[in-house]
Each structure stands twice: as C-alpha cells, then as structure tokens.
Design a protein around this motif. Structure first.
Motif, short mmCIF file in Angstrom:
data_model
loop_
_atom_site.label_atom_id
_atom_site.label_comp_id
_atom_site.label_asym_id
_atom_site.label_seq_id
_atom_site.Cartn_x
_atom_site.Cartn_y
_atom_site.Cartn_z
N UNK A 1 0.84 -1.18 0.00
CA UNK A 1 0.00 0.00 0.00
C UNK A 1 0.88 1.24 0.00
N UNK A 2 0.50 2.22 -0.82
CA UNK A 2 1.16 3.52 -0.80
C UNK A 2 0.13 4.59 -0.51
N UNK A 3 0.57 5.65 0.17
CA UNK A 3 -0.32 6.74 0.54
C UNK A 3 0.13 8.01 -0.14
N UNK A 4 -0.83 8.75 -0.66
CA UNK A 4 -0.55 10.01 -1.35
C UNK A 4 -1.40 11.10 -0.72
N UNK A 5 -0.74 12.01 -0.01
CA UNK A 5 -1.44 13.12 0.63
C UNK A 5 -1.48 14.33 -0.30
N UNK A 6 -2.57 15.07 -0.24
CA UNK A 6 -2.70 16.27 -1.07
C UNK A 6 -3.66 17.24 -0.40
N UNK A 7 -3.70 18.45 -0.94
CA UNK A 7 -4.65 19.45 -0.47
C UNK A 7 -4.07 20.55 0.38
N UNK A 8 -2.79 20.50 0.67
CA UNK A 8 -2.17 21.54 1.47
C UNK A 8 -2.09 22.86 0.73
N UNK A 9 -1.78 23.91 1.48
CA UNK A 9 -1.67 25.22 0.87
C UNK A 9 -1.64 26.30 1.92
N UNK A 10 -1.85 27.52 1.45
CA UNK A 10 -1.85 28.70 2.31
C UNK A 10 -3.30 29.09 2.62
N UNK A 11 -3.59 29.30 3.88
CA UNK A 11 -4.93 29.68 4.29
C UNK A 11 -4.83 30.76 5.36
N UNK A 12 -5.79 31.66 5.39
CA UNK A 12 -5.78 32.72 6.40
C UNK A 12 -6.30 32.19 7.73
N UNK A 13 -5.89 32.82 8.81
CA UNK A 13 -6.44 32.44 10.12
C UNK A 13 -7.97 32.49 10.10
N UNK A 14 -8.57 31.47 10.69
CA UNK A 14 -10.02 31.36 10.67
C UNK A 14 -10.57 30.63 9.47
N UNK A 15 -9.72 30.36 8.50
CA UNK A 15 -10.16 29.72 7.27
C UNK A 15 -10.21 28.21 7.38
N UNK A 16 -10.54 27.57 6.24
CA UNK A 16 -10.70 26.11 6.19
C UNK A 16 -9.89 25.52 5.05
N UNK A 17 -9.57 24.26 5.23
CA UNK A 17 -8.82 23.53 4.21
C UNK A 17 -9.15 22.05 4.37
N UNK B 1 3.79 11.13 1.86
CA UNK B 1 4.93 12.01 1.68
C UNK B 1 4.78 13.35 2.38
N UNK B 2 3.62 13.69 2.87
CA UNK B 2 3.43 14.96 3.56
C UNK B 2 2.97 16.06 2.63
N UNK B 3 2.17 16.96 3.19
CA UNK B 3 1.70 18.12 2.44
C UNK B 3 1.76 19.34 3.36
N UNK B 4 2.29 20.43 2.84
CA UNK B 4 2.52 21.63 3.65
C UNK B 4 1.22 22.41 3.83
N UNK B 5 0.95 22.78 5.07
CA UNK B 5 -0.17 23.65 5.39
C UNK B 5 0.39 24.88 6.11
#
Length: 121
Positions: free
Chosen positions: A1-17, A113-117
């Motif tokens: 099994x391999x895992x692929x994380x995605x969806x990270x990014x830059x968000x403002x305080x109070x925001x959602x991701x 592999x990790x995704x930056x938030x």
C-alpha cells in the motif's frame, strides 16, 4: 500500500482547508488511518485517526472541535477537514496507515509524503 497526501496550501487564520490521503492497494477493515503533523523544530504530533472498518474517530486535543476526519471506502481515501484554523496549525501534514487505534507514530507502518499547510495572513 502507498499513501498520497494532497490538499495543502496557504490559508488565512479562521479559514478552512481539506486534506486528502489516497491509498493504493487494499486496506483491511482492521486498519487505522491517521493524520499527523510536524512543525519546524518540533516533534511529529498526532492530529486524528479513523478506524477503517467501523469509522470510529479520535481527535487530538489541539484540534478538537475544529478538525474532522472521515473516510470514503469506495475510493480508498481519508480526509481531514480543517476549520477555524490558527497559525499554530502550520506544519507538514502526514497521513499514515497502522493496525492499532493509537496516537503513537511508532504504531503506524506506512506513511505518505506529507503536504505543507501554512496558516498566515
């Protein structure tokens, strides 16, 4: 099994991701999928986990009431919905696969592999 994380990014305080973790291969009902995060200079921290079979969830104290974890068996994917985000949520987020309902990184054998938030104005 391999895992692929995605969806990270830059968000403002109070925001959602929403983060996604797609797994290739078969995931057994006894498996547990977890999310961890690691900020610079800090140890990897437990965020949330979900039992693949019965869907029971558990969240870390620092994200209780703000984050939710869910899974979609049809596409072998786990999600981390993050709301009311704070600057201290900034980290690299990792998904992981284990066989125990645990918050200990040592109980998770396969890691994505990790995704930056980044939470910043």
């Amino acid at each position: 099994v391999q895992l692929q994380a995605s969806g990270g990014g830059l968000v403002q305080p109070g925001g959602s991701l929403r983060l996604s973790c797609a797994a290739s291969g078969r995931i057994y009902s006894s498996s547990v999928m977890g999310w961890f995060r690691q900020a610079p200079g800090k140890e990897r921290e437990f965020v949330a986990r979900i039992a693949w079979g019965d869907g029971r969830t558990y969240l870390g104290d620092s994200v209780q009431g703000r984050f939710t974890i869910s899974r979609d068996k049809t596409v072998n994917t786990v999600y981390l919905q993050m709301s009311s985000m704070r600057p201290e949520d900034t980290a690299v987020y990792y998904c992981a696969l284990g066989i125990q309902r645990s918050a200990d990184t040592r109980d998770y054998r396969i890691w994505g592999q990790g995704t930056q938030v980044t939470v910043s104005s």
